[in-house]
Design a protein around this motif. Structure first.
Motif, PDB file in Angstrom:
ATOM      1  N   THR A  46      52.431  38.977  40.800  1.00 24.04           N
ATOM      2  CA  THR A  46      51.196  39.434  40.169  1.00 24.04           C
ATOM      3  C   THR A  46      51.498  40.800  39.572  1.00 24.04           C
ATOM      4  O   THR A  46      52.042  41.672  40.256  1.00 24.04           O
ATOM      5  N   VAL A  47      51.123  41.001  38.302  1.00 20.58           N
ATOM      6  CA  VAL A  47      51.552  42.213  37.591  1.00 20.58           C
ATOM      7  C   VAL A  47      50.345  42.916  36.969  1.00 20.58           C
ATOM      8  O   VAL A  47      49.566  42.300  36.228  1.00 20.58           O
ATOM      9  N   ILE A  48      50.207  44.203  37.250  1.00 19.77           N
ATOM     10  CA  ILE A  48      49.177  45.050  36.674  1.00 19.77           C
ATOM     11  C   ILE A  48      49.875  46.111  35.825  1.00 19.77           C
ATOM     12  O   ILE A  48      50.681  46.890  36.339  1.00 19.77           O
ATOM     13  N   GLY A  49      49.596  46.139  34.526  1.00 20.89           N
ATOM     14  CA  GLY A  49      50.328  46.998  33.602  1.00 20.89           C
ATOM     15  C   GLY A  49      49.959  48.466  33.692  1.00 20.89           C
ATOM     16  O   GLY A  49      48.994  48.871  34.360  1.00 20.89           O
ATOM     17  N   ASP A  50      50.711  49.290  32.986  1.00 23.29           N
ATOM     18  CA  ASP A  50      50.486  50.734  32.967  1.00 23.29           C
ATOM     19  C   ASP A  50      49.078  51.051  32.465  1.00 23.29           C
ATOM     20  O   ASP A  50      48.575  50.441  31.516  1.00 23.29           O
ATOM     21  N   GLY A  51      48.456  52.042  33.090  1.00 19.40           N
ATOM     22  CA  GLY A  51      47.190  52.554  32.598  1.00 19.40           C
ATOM     23  C   GLY A  51      45.981  51.668  32.814  1.00 19.40           C
ATOM     24  O   GLY A  51      44.898  51.967  32.306  1.00 19.40           O
ATOM     25  N   VAL A  52      46.113  50.587  33.554  1.00 16.41           N
ATOM     26  CA  VAL A  52      44.976  49.695  33.821  1.00 16.41           C
ATOM     27  C   VAL A  52      43.968  50.411  34.726  1.00 16.41           C
ATOM     28  O   VAL A  52      44.344  51.121  35.654  1.00 16.41           O
ATOM     29  N   LYS A  53      42.680  50.192  34.466  1.00 15.59           N
ATOM     30  CA  LYS A  53      41.615  50.773  35.281  1.00 15.59           C
ATOM     31  C   LYS A  53      40.771  49.646  35.868  1.00 15.59           C
ATOM     32  O   LYS A  53      40.173  48.852  35.128  1.00 15.59           O
ATOM     33  N   LEU A  54      40.741  49.573  37.185  1.00 14.77           N
ATOM     34  CA  LEU A  54      40.006  48.536  37.898  1.00 14.77           C
ATOM     35  C   LEU A  54      38.870  49.172  38.690  1.00 14.77           C
ATOM     36  O   LEU A  54      39.083  50.124  39.435  1.00 14.77           O
ATOM     37  N   ASP A  55      37.675  48.629  38.541  1.00 16.02           N
ATOM     38  CA  ASP A  55      36.491  49.131  39.228  1.00 16.02           C
ATOM     39  C   ASP A  55      36.469  48.622  40.668  1.00 16.02           C
ATOM     40  O   ASP A  55      37.410  47.982  41.146  1.00 16.02           O
ATOM     41  N   ASN A  56      35.354  48.865  41.346  1.00 16.70           N
ATOM     42  CA  ASN A  56      35.200  48.443  42.740  1.00 16.70           C
ATOM     43  C   ASN A  56      34.999  46.934  42.861  1.00 16.70           C
ATOM     44  O   ASN A  56      34.465  46.276  41.965  1.00 16.70           O
ATOM     45  N   GLN A  57      35.417  46.381  43.993  1.00 11.36           N
ATOM     46  CA  GLN A  57      35.098  45.018  44.424  1.00 11.36           C
ATOM     47  C   GLN A  57      35.481  43.951  43.388  1.00 11.36           C
ATOM     48  O   GLN A  57      34.725  43.043  43.067  1.00 11.36           O
ATOM     49  N   ILE A  58      36.682  44.080  42.892  1.00 13.28           N
ATOM     50  CA  ILE A  58      37.259  43.086  41.972  1.00 13.28           C
ATOM     51  C   ILE A  58      38.223  42.208  42.755  1.00 13.28           C
ATOM     52  O   ILE A  58      38.935  42.685  43.645  1.00 13.28           O
ATOM     53  N   GLN A  59      38.251  40.924  42.418  1.00 13.48           N
ATOM     54  CA  GLN A  59      39.228  40.005  43.007  1.00 13.48           C
ATOM     55  C   GLN A  59      40.200  39.555  41.922  1.00 13.48           C
ATOM     56  O   GLN A  59      39.803  38.980  40.909  1.00 13.48           O
ATOM     57  N   ILE A  60      41.475  39.843  42.151  1.00 11.34           N
ATOM     58  CA  ILE A  60      42.545  39.419  41.236  1.00 11.34           C
ATOM     59  C   ILE A  60      43.454  38.480  42.015  1.00 11.34           C
ATOM     60  O   ILE A  60      44.084  38.873  42.998  1.00 11.34           O
ATOM     61  N   ALA A  61      43.519  37.242  41.581  1.00  8.92           N
ATOM     62  CA  ALA A  61      44.220  36.201  42.328  1.00  8.92           C
ATOM     63  C   ALA A  61      45.722  36.201  42.021  1.00  8.92           C
ATOM     64  O   ALA A  61      46.221  36.955  41.179  1.00  8.92           O
ATOM     65  N   HIS A  62      46.431  35.292  42.708  1.00  7.83           N
ATOM     66  CA  HIS A  62      47.892  35.287  42.611  1.00  7.83           C
ATOM     67  C   HIS A  62      48.386  34.945  41.204  1.00  7.83           C
ATOM     68  O   HIS A  62      47.799  34.153  40.488  1.00  7.83           O
ATOM     69  N   ASN A  63      49.469  35.631  40.826  1.00  7.84           N
ATOM     70  CA  ASN A  63      50.176  35.396  39.568  1.00  7.84           C
ATOM     71  C   ASN A  63      49.408  35.820  38.329  1.00  7.84           C
ATOM     72  O   ASN A  63      49.801  35.504  37.204  1.00  7.84           O
ATOM     73  N   VAL A  64      48.304  36.529  38.493  1.00  5.97           N
ATOM     74  CA  VAL A  64      47.601  37.099  37.341  1.00  5.97           C
ATOM     75  C   VAL A  64      48.460  38.207  36.730  1.00  5.97           C
ATOM     76  O   VAL A  64      49.157  38.937  37.434  1.00  5.97           O
ATOM     77  N   ARG A  65      48.375  38.332  35.418  1.00  8.08           N
ATOM     78  CA  ARG A  65      49.039  39.430  34.714  1.00  8.08           C
ATOM     79  C   ARG A  65      48.001  40.127  33.835  1.00  8.08           C
ATOM     80  O   ARG A  65      47.315  39.463  33.053  1.00  8.08           O
ATOM     81  N   ILE A  66      47.913  41.437  33.961  1.00  6.91           N
ATOM     82  CA  ILE A  66      46.959  42.221  33.189  1.00  6.91           C
ATOM     83  C   ILE A  66      47.734  43.249  32.378  1.00  6.91           C
ATOM     84  O   ILE A  66      48.515  44.040  32.926  1.00  6.91           O
ATOM     85  N   GLY A  67      47.504  43.263  31.058  1.00 13.41           N
ATOM     86  CA  GLY A  67      48.250  44.123  30.160  1.00 13.41           C
ATOM     87  C   GLY A  67      47.826  45.579  30.220  1.00 13.41           C
ATOM     88  O   GLY A  67      46.776  45.936  30.759  1.00 13.41           O
ATOM     89  N   ALA A  68      48.644  46.441  29.633  1.00  7.24           N
ATOM     90  CA  ALA A  68      48.467  47.884  29.715  1.00  7.24           C
ATOM     91  C   ALA A  68      47.115  48.320  29.165  1.00  7.24           C
ATOM     92  O   ALA A  68      46.623  47.800  28.166  1.00  7.24           O
ATOM     93  N   HIS A  69      46.502  49.270  29.862  1.00  8.92           N
ATOM     94  CA  HIS A  69      45.281  49.961  29.432  1.00  8.92           C
ATOM     95  C   HIS A  69      44.060  49.055  29.346  1.00  8.92           C
ATOM     96  O   HIS A  69      43.084  49.384  28.665  1.00  8.92           O
ATOM     97  N   THR A  70      44.091  47.938  30.016  1.00  5.65           N
ATOM     98  CA  THR A  70      42.897  47.102  30.138  1.00  5.65           C
ATOM     99  C   THR A  70      41.992  47.679  31.220  1.00  5.65           C
ATOM    100  O   THR A  70      42.466  48.196  32.229  1.00  5.65           O
ATOM    101  N   ALA A  71      40.671  47.592  31.007  1.00  3.84           N
ATOM    102  CA  ALA A  71      39.680  48.096  31.963  1.00  3.84           C
ATOM    103  C   ALA A  71      38.810  46.938  32.432  1.00  3.84           C
ATOM    104  O   ALA A  71      38.335  46.140  31.618  1.00  3.84           O
ATOM    105  N   VAL A  72      38.596  46.854  33.742  1.00  2.00           N
ATOM    106  CA  VAL A  72      37.836  45.756  34.343  1.00  2.00           C
ATOM    107  C   VAL A  72      36.725  46.360  35.195  1.00  2.00           C
ATOM    108  O   VAL A  72      36.991  47.128  36.121  1.00  2.00           O
ATOM    109  N   ALA A  73      35.477  46.001  34.902  1.00  2.00           N
ATOM    110  CA  ALA A  73      34.328  46.551  35.631  1.00  2.00           C
ATOM    111  C   ALA A  73      34.106  45.810  36.946  1.00  2.00           C
ATOM    112  O   ALA A  73      34.726  44.779  37.225  1.00  2.00           O
ATOM    113  N   GLY A  74      33.177  46.306  37.751  1.00  3.32           N
ATOM    114  CA  GLY A  74      32.989  45.846  39.122  1.00  3.32           C
ATOM    115  C   GLY A  74      32.575  44.394  39.257  1.00  3.32           C
ATOM    116  O   GLY A  74      31.922  43.809  38.394  1.00  3.32           O
TER     117      GLY A  74
END
Length: 341
Positions: free
Chosen positions: A220-248
């Motif tokens: 599972t890969v989280i890219g540079d500069g990613v911003k994740l809010d509270n109480q997020i669920q990220i499951a196995h093998n997810v990939r999130i690109g650089a500087h993506t923001a995910v709200a609660g």
């Protein structure tokens, strides 16, 4: 406190007015008073500028002539406000050293801080100036980059990697098993070992009680500069690109790939094995059920309405298939009538 000319020297922008004026904090247009630096980030609040009691304001170029207050003119007042707020509110770091009540089985640099109740397993690699808060658990062979901070109660499972200058808030769990099971014919379940890792880049912030599952086989890969809010669920093998923001309260199912610079609104849901390209905005509450191949804004939810209206509208939706069949039959009759003429 900072002088206005000192702020401009550090952060740029154009100063109009008394550069020797000192400000002690940043505040909103409504709440600002003497000694405060306010900001106008959205023109819909323009009327509030006239009543603002701040000592100075941050404005965009198109608002430079709309106030007599001392002002800093900049292309993006909101970003400028954020940088000023960082100057006024520097992080308070604990003293370096390992607390006697911590359990440490790996080498820790002298510049790091390890609080009471923290555990660091054998083989872990801890960078310079790392802060590990009370009650954290760092599993075996975990790697944590320089200047990263973990608030209380963070748990990082074995073999995971966390980059430099990250901030991980309380209760985060990184590297727990993904939800992987094979079903027997009798309905029972066989657990699939989750042998991948979680690999997190530099400058990532992870909100309180967010969970990021380890990969089943790949990481599972989280890219540079990613911003994740509270109480997020990220499951196995997810990939999130650089500087993506995910709200609660967002849920991202397994093996989904999300591009760079995306924004995902609160309580959105993304089912598994999808691909979302760069620069996509997903509105709050949207359920994403298929891949998104073009950048843009996507929404799949209903606006709030009175309950009686919702019941009536949903009743119409229930009969939509029947109405479509009746309309098709009517069109066929009209076509036959037209042909007979």
């Amino acid at each position: 406190m900072f002088r206005l000319d000192e702020l401009v020297h550090r952060l740029g922008g154009e100063l109009i007015g008394d550069g020797a004026l000192q400000v002690a904090r940043v505040a909103t247009l409504d709440q600002a008073g003497e000694g405060d630096l306010a900001f106008l980030a959205n023109r819909k609040y323009l009327a509030r500028l006239a009543q603002c009691r701040a000592s100075a304001v941050i404005v965009a170029p198109d608002a430079r002539g709309l106030t007599a207050l001392p002002r800093i003119v900049t292309a993006d007042p909101y970003v400028y406000f954020a940088r000023v707020a960082q100057l006024f509110n520097p992080p308070v770091l604990p003293a370096a050293g390992v607390h006697p009540a911590a359990c440490v089985e790996a080498a820790v640099p002298a510049s790091a801080s390890v609080a009471a109740g923290a555990t660091i397993a054998a083989g872990a690699s801890i960078g310079e100036n790392v802060v590990i808060g009370p009650g954290c658990h760092i599993g075996r062979n975990v790697v944590i980059g320089d200047d990263t901070g973990l608030e209380a109660g963070v748990c990082i499972y074995h073999d995971c990697v966390l980059g430099a200058r990250c901030l991980v808030h309380a209760g985060v769990v990184i590297g727990a098993d993904g939800f992987g099971f094979a079903r027997e014919r009798d309905g029972s379940w066989v657990k699939i070992p989750q042998s991948g890792r979680v690999v997190i880049g530099d400058d990532v912030e992870i909100g309180a009680n967010t969970t990021i599952d380890r990969g089943a086989l790949d990481d599972t890969v989280i890219g540079d500069g990613v911003k994740l809010d509270n109480q997020i669920q990220i499951a196995h093998n997810v990939r999130i690109g650089a500087h993506t923001a995910v709200a609660g309260c967002v849920g991202i199912a397994g093996s989904t790939v999300i591009g760079a610079r995306c924004m995902i609104g609160g309580q959105a849901g993304i089912i598994g094995h999808l691909h979302i390209v760069d620069d996509v905005v997903i509105s709050a509450g949207t359920l994403v059920t298929k891949s998104i191949h073009r950048a843009g804004v996507y929404t799949a939810n209903l606006p709030v309405q009175p309950h009686a209206d919702w019941v009536r509208n949903f009743a119409h939706l229930r009969h939509l298939d029947a109405l479509t069949d009746r309309l098709r039959a009517l069109e066929q009759r009209l076509d036959k009538a037209s042909s007979a003429d």
